[in-house]
Scaffold this active site. Structure first.
Site, PDB file in Angstrom:
ATOM      1  N   ASP A 477       0.834  -1.208   0.000  1.00  0.00           N
ATOM      2  CA  ASP A 477       0.000   0.000   0.000  1.00  0.00           C
ATOM      3  C   ASP A 477       0.872   1.262   0.000  1.00  0.00           C
ATOM      4  OD1 ASP A 477      -2.301   1.497   0.105  1.00  0.00           O
ATOM      5  OD2 ASP A 477      -3.065   0.608   1.951  1.00  0.00           O
ATOM      6  N   ASP A 547     -10.598   1.897  -3.604  1.00  0.00           N
ATOM      7  CA  ASP A 547     -11.166   1.633  -2.275  1.00  0.00           C
ATOM      8  C   ASP A 547     -12.686   1.629  -2.334  1.00  0.00           C
ATOM      9  OD1 ASP A 547      -8.910   1.219  -0.838  1.00  0.00           O
ATOM     10  OD2 ASP A 547      -8.827   3.186   0.104  1.00  0.00           O
TER      11      ASP A 547
HETATM   12  C1  DGJ Z   1      -5.843   2.003   1.874  1.00  0.00           C
HETATM   13  C2  DGJ Z   1      -6.196   0.784   1.104  1.00  0.00           C
HETATM   14  O1  DGJ Z   1      -6.637   1.118  -0.161  1.00  0.00           O
HETATM   15  C3  DGJ Z   1      -7.244  -0.007   1.882  1.00  0.00           C
HETATM   16  O2  DGJ Z   1      -7.671  -1.101   1.138  1.00  0.00           O
HETATM   17  C4  DGJ Z   1      -6.631  -0.419   3.190  1.00  0.00           C
HETATM   18  O3  DGJ Z   1      -5.578  -1.308   2.950  1.00  0.00           O
HETATM   19  C5  DGJ Z   1      -6.157   0.798   3.932  1.00  0.00           C
HETATM   20  N1  DGJ Z   1      -5.300   1.622   3.152  1.00  0.00           N
HETATM   21  C6  DGJ Z   1      -5.427   0.397   5.189  1.00  0.00           C
HETATM   22  O4  DGJ Z   1      -4.896   1.475   5.840  1.00  0.00           O
END
Ligand code: DGJ
Length: 746
Positions: A477, A547
């Site tokens: 991430d 997301d």
């Molecule tokens: C952003 C990601 O896109 C989410 O899926 C998740 O992993 C969060 N960060 C966790 O902080």
């Protein structure tokens, strides 16, 4: 033979395309043509634009009167003489002038494709492609500029990049060095781009070209969801299936710039490369600088064919490693199930429950490392939190695997929290201008990946996480953009290198880690799709698309993303209803039908499902596994755009055309709806296909010719008419969808 040369003319031929370059009278290069294949000829001089009236300004003192770069179609334009459009190159000499004059020096043809050290690029074998390297020279500066072009015999793509060498005795600074630029002879195009923001990524926008410069770029340190590093020029009548389209994409994950310029003579200049904004690279004598690689695609059959060229190139020659062609596991990620609130027992019971449903991989998201109970602390301290996970990662992953499910883990290596041991030990490792305040972003700071020490530390510490957890999957991430960018390693006049050095450092870390763990499936993520680009796909075969897990929103996001990126590269999960990003309530069927066109998984707490839903989910997972190969590696066709109305349709066809899956989605119910017929694509017109579906308690079997389905179309079964709902009623209520399988009759 895909590359022909005659005197000072170069003709690159792909499967259905030609790309022609000539040396102009003044030694610079002319972009003669890019488009549908033409037969090679000894001279394409006749394609040059006819000179207009001689101009009052800066004509080159050559034989032919009126020769000026002002209307010449150029291959790699520079500023400073008679071209006042966007330049591809800007060099600042020691005298402070921005003048350069690179003229043809030599060329060579290389079998295959030379590699690009330290950066992601398409690869290709000697028998599959050829590379033309044209070397230009500016004798005053003592610099050589290589323009590299690779063309594959069986593809409709041209790969381009540039490389500059300082052979002189003085340093100079590179203020701009684009990867590709072409001048098209007219401006009768519409530009297509993929724009958005967090949870609204890659929405498709199309608009007619206008005089002036239209720019798409990123200044955020990531390729960004504001505008994907992609632009297409489509003829106004071009559709998904017909008409000319040129697509341009950059294999790069940081700041880039793409521009489309319509000049005063109605011609169009298309360009892509590193963003010159906040970029300045000092090139010392004896050193070389390379640009990222650009991918140019030409299609004479609309957007679908352009996408197929991108998809197949990326699947075959960009994505690497054991997962390249391997079916991706059905995963369940605990982020939306628990956020930071979990412990060993909760994790193992979610994993057990997921496993019973048929899920193959459990992914532990953010919150597993020391003191991380919200997003304010601990990034950088990559050891398990003993309060939540007393048995550590090792104990946890063993117990997860005991539930017959693989274990995967989330990391965010490029970041550090102020409240962390790493920051306390290495406050000098972050990107920040020490004499200025620092803008917070999700309570975290960005490590300076341009520093070798930081790279080595990450390679070691993330390697340890992988060893301890024996994870078979990693979600990598990256949750904030780069601001106040400054490196204490570089002098004041070289701060313009920091953004690019960050990306080069990232690429080194990714290369090392992914090669040390070749069996691990890596998925890239940046707050969802903030870094969905071919650069990341080179290291990690899939990206968390967004997301936003709302199935309706995902139709647009996945449709847009599919313009360039293959289905197998798009992470897509079924999440809970009401959806966490939109509050929308949708049926489990609709969510399933949307998520299976991607690297499929779940993002919910399976223990919260009622029995009926569990039963359905388990059946859906079995169905998915049966069709997985087709869904992830078939040829994807967009049929109805979610950007144009209430309905969406797309389909996927096996490469041997023996089977296809067609999906249809209607977002809002329509009273007494009209009939709907969709023309399918990609089938074999001479084959007979069988389809079966359940109507009430009976199974219906029908057969159709491939030609019927493509020329006449597939009639969607009747919608609810607003009167009596029977067992046979399809599409009742909002958020309705269907999936049909067509199979060749043997
Ligand atoms: C952003 C990601 O896109 C989410 O899926 C998740 O992993 C969060 N960060 C966790 O902080």
């Amino acid at each position: 033979m895909p590359i022909y040369t005659h005197d000072r003319q170069f003709h690159l031929q792909g499967q259905d395309i030609s790309y022609i370059i000539r040396v102009l009278e003044n030694g610079q290069l002319e972009h003669t043509y890019f488009g549908k294949k033409v037969t090679d000829r000894a001279s394409f001089t006749g394609l040059a634009p006819f000179p207009n009236e001689p101009l009052g300004n800066a004509n080159f003192p050559l034989k032919e009167s009126g020769f000026t770069l002002e209307w010449a179609r150029q291959e790699y334009p520079s500023y400073g003489t008679s071209d006042f459009r966007e330049p591809a190159i800007e060099i600042v000499e020691k005298q402070g002038t921005r003048l350069s004059h690179f003229v043809y020096h030599r060329h060579q043809i290389i079998k295959g494709k030379p590699s690009l050290d330290g950066m992601p690029a398409v690869y290709g074998e000697k028998e599959e492609c050829e590379t033309l390297q044209i070397t230009l020279r500016d004798p005053i500066m003592g610099a050589e500029l290589d323009l590299l072009y690779t063309v594959f015999h069986q593809r409709n793509v041209v790969l381009r990049r540039s490389e500059i060498r300082n052979n002189g005795t003085d340093s100079f600074s590179i203020d701009r060095l684009m990867s590709a630029s072409i001048d098209l002879p007219d401006h009768n195009y519409e530009s297509i781009q993929l724009d958005g923001a967090w949870i609204r990524e890659r929405h498709l926008h199309r608009s007619a070209l206008k005089p002036g410069v239209h720019v798409l770029d990123s200044k955020k340190g990531v390729s960004s969801s504001w505008h994907n590093p992609f632009v297409a020029l489509a003829r106004p009548h071009a559709t998904e299936h017909e008409g000319e389209v040129i697509g341009l994409n950059l294999i790069y994950s940081g700041n880039y710039r793409a521009s489309v310029e319509v000049d005063t003579y109605d011609t169009t200049r298309l360009m892509i490369g590193l963003n010159p904004f906040d970029f300045k690279w000092t090139l010392e004598p004896g050193k070389t600088f390379s640009t990222p690689e650009a991918v140019l695609v030409y299609s004479d059959q609309g957007l679908n064919k352009m996408s197929h060229s991108f998809h197949s190139l990326y699947n075959e020659y960009l994505i690497r490693g054991v997962w390249q062609h391997k079916e991706r596991p059905v995963l369940l990620n605990n982020w939306e199930a628990t956020y930071f609130d979990f412990d060993h027992d909760k994790v193992t019971s979610i994993a057990a429950s997921a496993s019973e449903l048929g899920v193959e991989l459990f992914v532990l998201d953010d919150g597993w490392f020391e003191g991380r109970n919200d997003d304010t602390t601990s990034l950088g301290d990559w050891t398990a939190d003993k309060k939540k996970l007393p048995k550590g990662l090792e104990g946890l992953s063993d117990e997860v695997r005991d539930r017959q499910i693989q274990f995967g883990i989330w990391v965010e290596p490029e970041m550090v929290s102020e409240e962390s041991n790493l920051y306390r030990q290495h406050p000098d490792w972050i990107l920040r201008a020490p004499h200025r305040p620092h803008t917070p972003g999700r309570n975290q700071m960005v490590l300076n990946l341009g520093k070798r020490d930081v790279q080595d530390y990450l390679i070691e510490v993330i390697g340890n996480v992988l060893k301890d957890s024996t994870a078979s999957y990693v979600k990598w991430d990256m949750n904030r953009t780069l601001t106040e960018v400054f490196s204490d390693e570089l002098p004041a006049n070289r701060q313009g290198e920091v953004m690019h050095r960050y990306i080069l450092g990232l690429y080194r870390v990714l290369e090392e880690i992914t090669s040390a763990f070749p069996h691990v499936l890596f998925e890239s993520c940046a707050s969802g799709g903030n870094r969905f680009d071919p650069g990341m796909l080179y290291y990690m075969p899939q990206t968390w698309t967004s997301d936003n897990t709302d199935a309706v929103e995902r139709l647009k996001i996945q449709y847009g993303t599919s313009l360039v990126y293959p289905v197998s590269s798009m992470g897509a999960h079924v999440s809970a209803s009401p959806n966490h990003q939109t509050g929308r309530v949708t049926p489990i069927e609709f969510r399933f039908h949307s998520a299976i066109f991607g690297a499929f998984g779940y993002e919910l707490d399976p223990e919260e499902m009622d029995d009926v839903t569990r039963e359905k989910v388990s059946e859906q997972i079995s169905l998915f596994k049966k069709e997985r190969k087709l869904l992830q590696f078939g040829e994807f066709y967009r049929l109805i755009s979610p950007f144009e109305g209430n309905d969406t349709a797309w389909m996927i066809v096996s490469h041997d055309q023996s089977e296809a899956l067609v999906a249809f989605y209607r977002v809002l119910s329509q009273p007494n709806a009209g009939m709907k017929r969709i023309r399918l694509c990609g089938l074999n017109p001479d084959k007979i296909y069988e389809i079966e579906w359940q109507e009430g308690s009976s199974m219906i079997h029908r057969q159709y010719g491939g030609d019927e389905l493509m020329n006449i179309g597939w009639q969607i079964p009747p919608f609810f008419t607003g009167t009596v709902k029977t067992e046979q009623t399809h599409f009742y209520g909002d958020f309705q969808s269907a999936l049909w399988k067509f199979k060749e009759m043997k």
